[in-house]
Design an enzyme around this catalytic site. Structure first.
Site, PDB file in Angstrom:
ATOM      1  N   LYS A   1       2.268  -3.339   7.321  1.00  0.00           N
ATOM      2  CA  LYS A   1       2.550  -3.510   5.881  1.00  0.00           C
ATOM      3  C   LYS A   1       3.999  -3.094   5.589  1.00  0.00           C
ATOM      4  O   LYS A   1       4.695  -3.740   4.800  1.00  0.00           O
ATOM      5  CB  LYS A   1       1.580  -2.688   5.027  1.00  0.00           C
ATOM      6  CG  LYS A   1       0.144  -3.190   5.027  1.00  0.00           C
ATOM      7  CD  LYS A   1      -0.035  -4.581   4.432  1.00  0.00           C
ATOM      8  CE  LYS A   1       0.176  -4.617   2.928  1.00  0.00           C
ATOM      9  NZ  LYS A   1      -0.178  -5.957   2.361  1.00  0.00           N
TER      10      LYS A   1
ATOM     11  N   THR B   1       0.821  -1.206   0.000  1.00  0.00           N
ATOM     12  CA  THR B   1       0.000   0.000   0.000  1.00  0.00           C
ATOM     13  C   THR B   1       0.862   1.267   0.000  1.00  0.00           C
ATOM     14  O   THR B   1       2.018   1.237   0.447  1.00  0.00           O
ATOM     15  CB  THR B   1      -0.895   0.000   1.266  1.00  0.00           C
ATOM     16  OG1 THR B   1      -1.440   1.288   1.459  1.00  0.00           O
ATOM     17  CG2 THR B   1      -0.098  -0.351   2.520  1.00  0.00           C
ATOM     18  N   ASP B   2       0.273   2.369  -0.445  1.00  0.00           N
ATOM     19  CA  ASP B   2       0.980   3.657  -0.381  1.00  0.00           C
ATOM     20  C   ASP B   2       1.059   4.181   1.055  1.00  0.00           C
ATOM     21  O   ASP B   2       1.815   5.109   1.343  1.00  0.00           O
ATOM     22  CB  ASP B   2       0.309   4.701  -1.290  1.00  0.00           C
ATOM     23  CG  ASP B   2      -1.147   4.998  -0.931  1.00  0.00           C
ATOM     24  OD1 ASP B   2      -1.711   4.338  -0.024  1.00  0.00           O
ATOM     25  OD2 ASP B   2      -1.739   5.896  -1.565  1.00  0.00           O
ATOM     26  N   GLU B   3       0.266   3.570   1.968  1.00  0.00           N
ATOM     27  CA  GLU B   3       0.202   4.097   3.337  1.00  0.00           C
ATOM     28  C   GLU B   3       1.523   3.919   4.088  1.00  0.00           C
ATOM     29  O   GLU B   3       1.745   4.551   5.115  1.00  0.00           O
ATOM     30  CB  GLU B   3      -0.965   3.458   4.100  1.00  0.00           C
ATOM     31  CG  GLU B   3      -2.267   3.688   3.369  1.00  0.00           C
ATOM     32  CD  GLU B   3      -3.525   3.349   4.146  1.00  0.00           C
ATOM     33  OE1 GLU B   3      -3.501   3.367   5.378  1.00  0.00           O
ATOM     34  OE2 GLU B   3      -4.547   3.079   3.487  1.00  0.00           O
TER      35      GLU B   3
ATOM     36  N   TYR C   1      -1.886  -0.591  10.933  1.00  0.00           N
ATOM     37  CA  TYR C   1      -2.006  -1.237   9.621  1.00  0.00           C
ATOM     38  C   TYR C   1      -0.797  -0.927   8.756  1.00  0.00           C
ATOM     39  O   TYR C   1      -0.108  -1.831   8.266  1.00  0.00           O
ATOM     40  CB  TYR C   1      -3.294  -0.777   8.913  1.00  0.00           C
ATOM     41  CG  TYR C   1      -3.304  -1.088   7.424  1.00  0.00           C
ATOM     42  CD1 TYR C   1      -3.281  -2.405   6.958  1.00  0.00           C
ATOM     43  CD2 TYR C   1      -3.319  -0.057   6.472  1.00  0.00           C
ATOM     44  CE1 TYR C   1      -3.274  -2.690   5.594  1.00  0.00           C
ATOM     45  CE2 TYR C   1      -3.309  -0.331   5.111  1.00  0.00           C
ATOM     46  CZ  TYR C   1      -3.293  -1.645   4.672  1.00  0.00           C
ATOM     47  OH  TYR C   1      -3.269  -1.922   3.330  1.00  0.00           O
TER      48      TYR C   1
HETATM   49  P1  NAD Z   1      -9.448  -7.584   2.110  1.00  0.00           P
HETATM   50  O1  NAD Z   1      -9.420  -7.279   3.578  1.00  0.00           O
HETATM   51  O2  NAD Z   1     -10.674  -7.322   1.330  1.00  0.00           O
HETATM   52  O3  NAD Z   1      -9.083  -9.124   1.876  1.00  0.00           O
HETATM   53  C1  NAD Z   1      -8.047  -9.773   2.570  1.00  0.00           C
HETATM   54  C2  NAD Z   1      -8.137 -11.272   2.274  1.00  0.00           C
HETATM   55  O4  NAD Z   1      -7.047 -11.916   2.950  1.00  0.00           O
HETATM   56  C3  NAD Z   1      -9.430 -11.922   2.771  1.00  0.00           C
HETATM   57  O5  NAD Z   1      -9.917 -12.828   1.830  1.00  0.00           O
HETATM   58  C4  NAD Z   1      -8.977 -12.670   4.032  1.00  0.00           C
HETATM   59  O6  NAD Z   1      -9.763 -13.818   4.311  1.00  0.00           O
HETATM   60  C5  NAD Z   1      -7.563 -13.043   3.662  1.00  0.00           C
HETATM   61  N1  NAD Z   1      -6.703 -13.256   4.838  1.00  0.00           N
HETATM   62  C6  NAD Z   1      -6.586 -12.450   5.933  1.00  0.00           C
HETATM   63  N2  NAD Z   1      -5.735 -12.997   6.810  1.00  0.00           N
HETATM   64  C7  NAD Z   1      -5.292 -14.157   6.247  1.00  0.00           C
HETATM   65  C8  NAD Z   1      -4.377 -15.161   6.676  1.00  0.00           C
HETATM   66  N3  NAD Z   1      -3.742 -15.087   7.848  1.00  0.00           N
HETATM   67  N4  NAD Z   1      -4.143 -16.208   5.849  1.00  0.00           N
HETATM   68  C9  NAD Z   1      -4.797 -16.305   4.653  1.00  0.00           C
HETATM   69  N5  NAD Z   1      -5.677 -15.408   4.228  1.00  0.00           N
HETATM   70  C10 NAD Z   1      -5.917 -14.333   5.018  1.00  0.00           C
HETATM   71  O7  NAD Z   1      -8.199  -6.794   1.521  1.00  0.00           O
HETATM   72  P2  NAD Z   1      -8.055  -6.063   0.105  1.00  0.00           P
HETATM   73  O8  NAD Z   1      -8.634  -4.713   0.200  1.00  0.00           O
HETATM   74  O9  NAD Z   1      -8.480  -6.998  -0.958  1.00  0.00           O
HETATM   75  O10 NAD Z   1      -6.468  -5.896   0.047  1.00  0.00           O
HETATM   76  C11 NAD Z   1      -5.644  -6.900  -0.523  1.00  0.00           C
HETATM   77  C12 NAD Z   1      -4.189  -6.489  -0.392  1.00  0.00           C
HETATM   78  O11 NAD Z   1      -3.989  -5.246  -1.072  1.00  0.00           O
HETATM   79  C13 NAD Z   1      -3.735  -6.252   1.051  1.00  0.00           C
HETATM   80  O12 NAD Z   1      -2.434  -6.744   1.180  1.00  0.00           O
HETATM   81  C14 NAD Z   1      -3.761  -4.749   1.210  1.00  0.00           C
HETATM   82  O13 NAD Z   1      -2.809  -4.322   2.166  1.00  0.00           O
HETATM   83  C15 NAD Z   1      -3.405  -4.302  -0.197  1.00  0.00           C
HETATM   84  N6  NAD Z   1      -3.927  -2.985  -0.608  1.00  0.00           N
HETATM   85  C16 NAD Z   1      -5.254  -2.690  -0.456  1.00  0.00           C
HETATM   86  C17 NAD Z   1      -5.739  -1.466  -0.890  1.00  0.00           C
HETATM   87  C18 NAD Z   1      -7.206  -1.114  -0.784  1.00  0.00           C
HETATM   88  O14 NAD Z   1      -7.577   0.032  -1.090  1.00  0.00           O
HETATM   89  N7  NAD Z   1      -8.084  -2.034  -0.438  1.00  0.00           N
HETATM   90  C19 NAD Z   1      -4.872  -0.527  -1.462  1.00  0.00           C
HETATM   91  C20 NAD Z   1      -3.509  -0.870  -1.592  1.00  0.00           C
HETATM   92  C21 NAD Z   1      -3.057  -2.107  -1.157  1.00  0.00           C
HETATM   93  P1  TYD Z   2     -10.710   3.919   4.151  1.00  0.00           P
HETATM   94  O1  TYD Z   2     -11.636   3.500   3.070  1.00  0.00           O
HETATM   95  O2  TYD Z   2     -10.842   3.283   5.486  1.00  0.00           O
HETATM   96  O3  TYD Z   2      -9.235   3.756   3.567  1.00  0.00           O
HETATM   97  P2  TYD Z   2      -7.815   4.288   4.187  1.00  0.00           P
HETATM   98  O4  TYD Z   2      -8.007   4.715   5.573  1.00  0.00           O
HETATM   99  O5  TYD Z   2      -6.975   3.052   4.081  1.00  0.00           O
HETATM  100  O6  TYD Z   2      -7.382   5.389   3.283  1.00  0.00           O
HETATM  101  O7  TYD Z   2     -10.865   5.488   4.333  1.00  0.00           O
HETATM  102  C1  TYD Z   2     -10.669   6.394   3.255  1.00  0.00           C
HETATM  103  C2  TYD Z   2     -10.804   7.799   3.822  1.00  0.00           C
HETATM  104  O8  TYD Z   2     -12.166   8.001   4.233  1.00  0.00           O
HETATM  105  C3  TYD Z   2      -9.959   8.042   5.056  1.00  0.00           C
HETATM  106  O9  TYD Z   2      -9.471   9.379   5.014  1.00  0.00           O
HETATM  107  C4  TYD Z   2     -10.927   7.870   6.207  1.00  0.00           C
HETATM  108  C5  TYD Z   2     -12.248   8.315   5.638  1.00  0.00           C
HETATM  109  N1  TYD Z   2     -13.456   7.619   6.151  1.00  0.00           N
HETATM  110  C6  TYD Z   2     -14.577   8.388   6.543  1.00  0.00           C
HETATM  111  O10 TYD Z   2     -14.559   9.638   6.476  1.00  0.00           O
HETATM  112  N2  TYD Z   2     -15.668   7.728   6.994  1.00  0.00           N
HETATM  113  C7  TYD Z   2     -15.725   6.357   7.105  1.00  0.00           C
HETATM  114  O11 TYD Z   2     -16.770   5.820   7.564  1.00  0.00           O
HETATM  115  C8  TYD Z   2     -14.595   5.596   6.674  1.00  0.00           C
HETATM  116  C9  TYD Z   2     -14.610   4.108   6.758  1.00  0.00           C
HETATM  117  C10 TYD Z   2     -13.478   6.288   6.203  1.00  0.00           C
END
Ligand code: NAD
Ligand code: TYD
Length: 354
Positions: free
Chosen positions: A162, A132-134, A158
């Protein structure tokens, strides 16, 4: 074959579906099925000859080693993670366990397997880590966007977990020569996203007559990328990325949270007007801010564009329309998720904010 961990989650499932649409190579989805993992996401490929599933925790090194031995994959893509910042504030332990210990276990299993491969197979093998960019921390309004050389400065449990996993992946390349790739992506949105992140929770609450919770004053900025664009970028990095390199992936699409919520309301007003004729805007509520809330994320995705020729295809308006249309057509999917455990989460996270 390729391994995908976390394939039952939001991005992993989109990746598996996209992969099976385009490629004729089997994929094994390795997922523990936490609250965020949902096999309904993959219902359409359940009987597909190239789709396989193993319910395994990535922390279980022995089980992962067995899977490597049995299936002899050419690559493993690690999507599995605890992924929600607010949950990491309430309960960081699972984040340390899955994101750090889990990635470490995968690296150990992969290294043992990789060392036994023939030279050509060794050369071909890839460990692709999805991050992630975070990990780069928070930007001020006028700061340049995150590049691959921006120092890590994670602020939440989180992002810290990561960041730790990214460092382990890097170290396994530097120390042992494991052919790794890391991608750092901005906020994703699209079909199949669990309604705890901003965009799906706002869509879900709007349609159910509930408050649209905006943390603080809504001025925090995120860069948004349509999930299929992210999946395509990952595929490209897998095939063409240089070993040991990291690639930032982003949408060139920075938006204030308030702007995101307003656009969702306007799109819903058009696609699914409220019966009383009022705008969904009337449901907006400003709630207590997230502790340590990062002000701004922005990605400089020049490297992946220059080296691999990737740019996002979807813009925010078109991507959001597709996303909202998907949620409108898939109410059953959302209903299935918003059960008892989900409501407990809402009480925990939002109860104290009102
Ligand atoms: P998500 O929370 O929707 O899904 C996570 C998946 O991992 C689920 O299916 C869960 O069952 C599985 N999982 C969790 N713990 C596990 C374990 N110990 N063993 C096996 N499986 C396990 O997450 P997402 O939003 O699909 O994100 C996927 C990846 O992309 C993550 O690594 C996250 O850090 C990264 N990412 C997400 C975003 C975003 O905006 N969602 C952005 C950048 C990077
Ligand atoms: P989120 O989707 O949780 O992603 P991240 O924190 O990983 O960027 O949140 C996106 C942005 O929206 C973040 O600045 C927090 C804000 N947010 C709200 O304002 N209300 C909400 O209910 C949630 C879940 C997030």
């Amino acid at each position: 074959m390729i391994f995908v961990t976390g394939g039952a989650g939001f991005i992993g499932a989109n990746f598996v579906l996209n992969w099976l649409r385009k490629n004729n190579e089997p994929v094994l989805n390795i997922d523990k099925l936490t609250y965020a993992g949902n096999l309904n996401n993959l219902q359409s490929v359940e009987g597909h000859a190239n789709y396989h599933f193993a319910r395994v925790d990535i922390c279980d090194q022995n089980a992962i080693e067995e899977l490597f031995k049995k299936h002899q994959p050419r690559a493993i893509l690690n999507f599995a993670a605890e992924s929600h910042v607010d949950r990491s504030i309430h309960g960081p332990r699972d984040f340390v366990q899955t994101n750090i210990v889990g990635t470490f276990s995968l690296l150990q299993a992969a290294l043992g397997y990789w060392r036994e491969l023939s030279e050509p197979e060794k050369n071909n093998f890839r460990f692709l880590h999805v991050s992630t960019d975070e990990v780069y921390g928070s930007l001020e309004l006028n700061d340049p966007a995150f590049s691959e050389t921006t120092p890590y400065a994670p602020n939440s449990p989180y992002s810290a977990s990561k960041a730790a996993s990214d460092h382990l992946v890097r170290a396994y390349h530097h120390t042992y020569g494991l052919p790794v790739l890391t991608t750092n992506c901005s906020n994703n949105y699209g079909p199949l996203q669990f309604p705890e992140k901003l965009i799906p929770i706002v869509i879900h609450n709007a349609l159910n007559g509930k408050n649209l919770p905006i943390y603080g004053d809504g001025s925090n900025i995120r860069d948004w990328l349509y999930v299929v664009d992210h999946c395509e970028a990952i595929e490209l990095v897998l095939e063409k990325g240089r070993k040991g390199e990291t690639y930032n992936i982003g949408g060139w699409n920075e938006k204030k949270n308030l702007e995101v919520v307003d656009t969702i309301c306007a799109t819903l007003d058009e696609l699914c007007p409220r019966p009383d004729g009022k705008s969904y805007q009337t449901q907006k509520v400003f709630v207590a801010d997230r502790p340590g809330h990062d002000k701004r994320y922005a990605i400089d995705a020049t490297k992946i564009e220059k080296e691999l020729g990737w740019r996002p295809k979807e813009n925010f308006e078109s991507g959001l329309k597709k996303t909202i249309a998907w949620y409108l057509e898939n109410e059953a999917w959302v209903k299935n998720i918003t059960s008892g455990a989900y409501r407990e989460w809402l009480d925990k996270n939002y109860g104290a904010r009102q």
